[in-house]
Design a protein around this motif. Structure first.
Motif, PDB file in Angstrom:
ATOM      1  N   ARG A 197       0.878  -1.365   0.196  1.00  0.00           N
ATOM      2  CA  ARG A 197       0.143   0.083   0.232  1.00  0.00           C
ATOM      3  C   ARG A 197       0.670   1.084   0.056  1.00  0.00           C
ATOM      4  N   GLU A 198       2.040   1.466   0.676  1.00  0.00           N
ATOM      5  CA  GLU A 198       2.959   2.343   0.704  1.00  0.00           C
ATOM      6  C   GLU A 198       3.247   2.656  -0.692  1.00  0.00           C
ATOM      7  N   GLU A 199       3.615   1.695  -1.553  1.00  0.00           N
ATOM      8  CA  GLU A 199       4.132   2.001  -2.962  1.00  0.00           C
ATOM      9  C   GLU A 199       2.513   2.560  -3.712  1.00  0.00           C
ATOM     10  N   GLU A 200       1.768   2.160  -3.389  1.00  0.00           N
ATOM     11  CA  GLU A 200       0.514   2.665  -4.110  1.00  0.00           C
ATOM     12  C   GLU A 200       0.189   3.974  -3.915  1.00  0.00           C
ATOM     13  N   PHE A 201       0.351   4.503  -2.498  1.00  0.00           N
ATOM     14  CA  PHE A 201       0.087   5.789  -2.064  1.00  0.00           C
ATOM     15  C   PHE A 201       1.005   6.691  -2.447  1.00  0.00           C
ATOM     16  N   LYS A 202       2.352   6.262  -2.699  1.00  0.00           N
ATOM     17  CA  LYS A 202       3.564   7.037  -3.293  1.00  0.00           C
ATOM     18  C   LYS A 202       3.162   7.216  -4.755  1.00  0.00           C
ATOM     19  N   GLN A 203       2.637   6.368  -5.301  1.00  0.00           N
ATOM     20  CA  GLN A 203       2.320   6.445  -6.939  1.00  0.00           C
ATOM     21  C   GLN A 203       1.159   7.449  -6.950  1.00  0.00           C
ATOM     22  N   ALA A 208     -22.170  11.998   9.916  1.00  0.00           N
ATOM     23  CA  ALA A 208     -21.274  11.532  11.071  1.00  0.00           C
ATOM     24  C   ALA A 208     -21.043  10.189  10.997  1.00  0.00           C
ATOM     25  N   GLU A 209     -21.995   9.427  10.778  1.00  0.00           N
ATOM     26  CA  GLU A 209     -21.774   8.115  10.713  1.00  0.00           C
ATOM     27  C   GLU A 209     -21.176   7.491   9.369  1.00  0.00           C
ATOM     28  N   PHE A 210     -21.532   8.377   8.240  1.00  0.00           N
ATOM     29  CA  PHE A 210     -20.787   8.000   6.898  1.00  0.00           C
ATOM     30  C   PHE A 210     -19.278   8.341   7.115  1.00  0.00           C
ATOM     31  N   GLU A 211     -19.077   9.474   7.885  1.00  0.00           N
ATOM     32  CA  GLU A 211     -17.506   9.835   7.918  1.00  0.00           C
ATOM     33  C   GLU A 211     -16.787   8.874   8.760  1.00  0.00           C
ATOM     34  N   SER A 212     -17.274   8.314   9.903  1.00  0.00           N
ATOM     35  CA  SER A 212     -16.681   7.307  10.626  1.00  0.00           C
ATOM     36  C   SER A 212     -16.365   6.048   9.816  1.00  0.00           C
ATOM     37  N   LEU A 213     -17.338   5.729   9.098  1.00  0.00           N
ATOM     38  CA  LEU A 213     -17.250   4.452   8.166  1.00  0.00           C
ATOM     39  C   LEU A 213     -16.130   4.510   7.165  1.00  0.00           C
ATOM     40  N   ALA A 214     -15.930   5.787   6.619  1.00  0.00           N
ATOM     41  CA  ALA A 214     -14.956   6.170   5.764  1.00  0.00           C
ATOM     42  C   ALA A 214     -13.603   6.238   6.215  1.00  0.00           C
ATOM     43  N   SER A 215     -13.715   6.507   7.685  1.00  0.00           N
ATOM     44  CA  SER A 215     -12.287   6.487   8.393  1.00  0.00           C
ATOM     45  C   SER A 215     -11.778   5.091   8.456  1.00  0.00           C
ATOM     46  N   LEU A 216     -12.464   4.486   9.015  1.00  0.00           N
ATOM     47  CA  LEU A 216     -12.564   2.753   9.019  1.00  0.00           C
ATOM     48  C   LEU A 216     -12.141   2.211   7.871  1.00  0.00           C
ATOM     49  N   ALA A 217     -12.725   2.810   6.837  1.00  0.00           N
ATOM     50  CA  ALA A 217     -12.526   1.849   5.320  1.00  0.00           C
ATOM     51  C   ALA A 217     -11.097   2.610   4.954  1.00  0.00           C
ATOM     52  N   ALA A 218     -10.675   3.698   5.320  1.00  0.00           N
ATOM     53  CA  ALA A 218      -9.427   4.111   4.922  1.00  0.00           C
ATOM     54  C   ALA A 218      -8.274   3.466   5.526  1.00  0.00           C
ATOM     55  N   PHE A 219      -8.666   3.209   6.774  1.00  0.00           N
ATOM     56  CA  PHE A 219      -7.716   2.356   7.673  1.00  0.00           C
ATOM     57  C   PHE A 219      -7.496   0.873   7.311  1.00  0.00           C
ATOM     58  N   GLN A 220      -8.650   0.419   6.970  1.00  0.00           N
ATOM     59  CA  GLN A 220      -8.545  -1.068   6.493  1.00  0.00           C
ATOM     60  C   GLN A 220      -7.969  -1.411   5.314  1.00  0.00           C
ATOM     61  N   TYR A 221      -8.020  -0.517   4.325  1.00  0.00           N
ATOM     62  CA  TYR A 221      -7.553  -0.338   3.066  1.00  0.00           C
ATOM     63  C   TYR A 221      -5.978  -0.098   3.127  1.00  0.00           C
ATOM     64  N   ALA A 222      -5.458   0.612   3.946  1.00  0.00           N
ATOM     65  CA  ALA A 222      -4.128   0.827   4.257  1.00  0.00           C
ATOM     66  C   ALA A 222      -3.499  -0.201   4.811  1.00  0.00           C
ATOM     67  N   HIS A 223      -4.194  -1.255   5.576  1.00  0.00           N
ATOM     68  CA  HIS A 223      -3.704  -2.384   6.089  1.00  0.00           C
ATOM     69  C   HIS A 223      -4.176  -3.868   5.722  1.00  0.00           C
TER      70      HIS A 223
END
Length: 603
Positions: free
Chosen positions: A4-10, A366-381
């Motif tokens: 994921r780090e390489e993907e984020f760099k790209q 607010a609920e969607f924003e929290s789900l989006a945070s969890l999704a970004a966290f999951q995608y990064a790991h």
């Protein structure tokens, strides 16, 4: 390197290149705006100099319209440039999180509570915290909702719904849309002002119900005043417009405090309302499969007016209200057009039509924003596991469990399995061997599970429980409380919770460490026996090997595990690996020697 780090760099590199191109286009159009203005002024001057008044007036109108069109074009290009800039920054921030560089992110310190069952001990908020690692929201409502999820375990069915929603948002095909959603609110300045407080205040106001005649004057007086001024310009006496102007001025003076209150309460909400409008427009147009996400989107379409349009209306009202900031303009607008009264009326009309709809929408956002945070966290790991919930009381079965806030490439993971009420795992170990960190590892991954997030493990199955910790008990001079008494108070709360038949999973570190060894041993053993009779299970870390004897006293209910170290010369080596049985290696004497204390070697 994490893939994921390489993907984020790209991604960051691609957005940086697009950002440069967008900046170039924006500068070009900005110069075009200047050219249109200068050219329009020159053409108008030419016609007026030639005595062609009609052509001069027409040229001013044409070039003014053209200037406005170019300004709108430039505004759209500038927004796109800023969007690319924010996407570039977002991907760089994802890389920083992967490396554990969390200092630049909001730690949610306002949510810290030393009396909470676990947040202080498990580094949920503050510096180098789980909140910094997980949160991607910049709005007050998004941060608050995520903090609530971190502080309170969700019911099992809700955890499963969140997992399904997060899984959809974390799909690779959704990342372009998701990252755009995450940066939308970053275009705007978000203050500490609370939109819910503003709405609560607005709901209590009913200005025109108290003064119904004023509602009529708001529309009649300005028209009469303008008509009287026009008549005066055509030679009629000036006493009528003067009288009407004085009446408007006196009305404004009479209700000055009311006008100021409406303005002061609303002006801090302008950028927040713009942000919510932008976010909701993005959300309203996107189809979803997960029931939780589709439910959010469908509820945003209730009523005749889209929620984004309803919030856009209040943003416009606040914007017009802010024209009073100019002293000169405020004088003329409020003396001729009753400007403040008009927008107070519009604000109260908006309240009657849309406030309930908007309050519900912001709760959904607010609920969607929290789900989006969890999704970004999951995608990064992507190597993190999606935990399973068990119906077996106090089930905890982990494979390769590690701490998400340890970012070393050599991070050690451990396995642990237990189930059933009245169970205690006693973790013994030498100093710095990893006992406390392991307890925090168990706790923080349980918190992630119960909020619907992935966990730092190969596999984790856990039963729904209330997590409770006693680790960082400190003295409090203001409350005249010693560290030992503070720990006793934490243990009292634990006993009270278990009396309510609530399933409690406890994590206790070096309990009763503030007293002598004999009382500590007796108290710790008594506590374990007491908890054995309650609806509770958990882990206790200790240096006291005497507690290990309870495995024979309560077979099947108390189990011994340990972390060990080895000494080679002046080096103390740790493997941080959880082992079955009582610790047999100690290093306190060697540590004291290394610190310069002249202690003799012990065998």
């Amino acid at each position: 390197m994490n893939n994921r780090e390489e993907e984020f760099k790209q991604r960051a590199s691609a957005f940086a290149e697009q950002e440069k191109q967008a900046a170039s286009r924006s500068r070009t159009v900005s110069w075009l705006r200047v050219v249109v203005f200068v050219l329009g002024a020159a053409v108008a001057w030419y016609f007026f100099s030639a005595g062609n008044i009609s052509a001069g007036v027409i040229s001013i109108v044409v070039f003014y319209i053209l200037f406005l069109l170019v300004m709108r074009w430039h505004s759209r290009l500038d927004y796109k440039y800023r969007q690319l800039q924010l996407l570039h920054q977002l991907n760089l921030q994802e890389i920083e999180r992967l490396h554990g560089h969390l200092h630049q992110f909001d730690g949610g310190t306002g949510f810290r509570d030393d009396h909470h069952p676990y947040t202080s001990d498990l580094d949920i908020f503050g510096s180098d915290s789980l909140f910094q690692l997980v949160n991607r929201s910049v709005t007050g409502i998004g941060k608050l909702r995520l903090a609530q999820w971190l502080r309170q375990a969700a019911p099992a069915n809700e955890v499963l719904q969140r997992q399904e929603a997060v899984a959809e948002l974390a799909q690779p095909a959704e990342q372009v849309w998701l990252q755009q959603a995450l940066v939308k609110p970053r275009h705007y300045k978000h203050t500490e002002s609370d939109s819910q407080q503003f709405f609560d205040w607005l709901r209590q106001q009913d200005f025109y119900r108290q003064y119904p005649l004023l509602k009529v004057l708001v529309f009649v007086l300005p028209m009469l005043t303008l008509a009287a001024i026009a008549a005066w310009l055509y030679g009629y006496p000036g006493y009528l417009p003067a009288t009407l102007l004085v009446v408007q001025y006196l009305l404004g003076l009479r209700f000055q405090k009311v006008r100021d209150a409406y303005y002061e309460q609303s002006i801090g909400m302008y950028e927040a309302m713009q942000s919510y409008t932008d976010q909701l427009q993005h959300l309203e147009q996107h189809p979803f499969q997960a029931p939780l996400l589709e439910g959010i989107r469908s509820r945003l379409h209730k009523g005749n007016t889209p929620t984004s349009a309803a919030i856009g209306k209040v943003a416009t009202i606040i914007d017009y209200f802010s024209w009073r900031l100019s002293t000169l303009m405020s004088f003329f607008l409020n003396t001729i057009l009753m400007w403040d009264f008009v927008w107070i009326y519009r604000l109260e009309s908006w309240k009657a039509q849309h406030l309930d709809q908007v309050e519900e929408a912001l709760d959904l956002l607010a609920e969607f924003e929290s789900l989006a945070s969890l999704a970004a966290f999951q995608y990064a790991h992507p190597h993190y596991a999606i935990p399973s919930l068990s119906a077996i009381p106090f089930a905890f079965d982990a494979e390769q469990l590690a701490h998400p806030l340890i970012f070393s490439v050599d991070r050690i993971a451990n396995d642990l399995a237990m189930q059933g009420a009245g169970k205690t795992i006693v973790v013994t170990g030498s100093n710095m061997s990893g006992k406390t960190t392991f307890l925090r590892t168990v706790g923080i991954n349980m918190v992630l599970t119960f909020m619907g997030a992935p966990v730092c493990a190969r596999k984790l199955t856990v039963a729904p429980v209330q997590v409770y910790t006693a680790m960082r008990t400190v003295d409090n001079l203001a409350e005249n409380t010693s560290s030992f008494y503070a720990e006793l108070k934490r243990l009292r709360i634990l006993l009270d919770m278990t009396e309510r038949q609530e399933p409690v999973f406890y994590l206790l570190d070096e309990i009763l460490k503030g007293t002598n060894s004999r009382d500590r041993h007796a108290g710790a053993m008594a506590l374990i026996r007491q908890l054995h009779q309650r609806t509770a299970s958990g882990l206790i870390s200790t240096h006291d090997l005497e507690l290990g004897a309870m495995e024979q006293e309560l077979p099947g209910s108390v189990e011994n595990y340990s972390f060990n170290s080895t000494i080679e010369g002046n080096k103390i080596l740790f493997d941080y690996t959880l082992q079955r049985g009582i610790c047999r290696s100690f290093n306190a004497s060697k540590l004291m020697q290394l610190m310069g204390i002249a202690i003799e070697d012990t065998v």
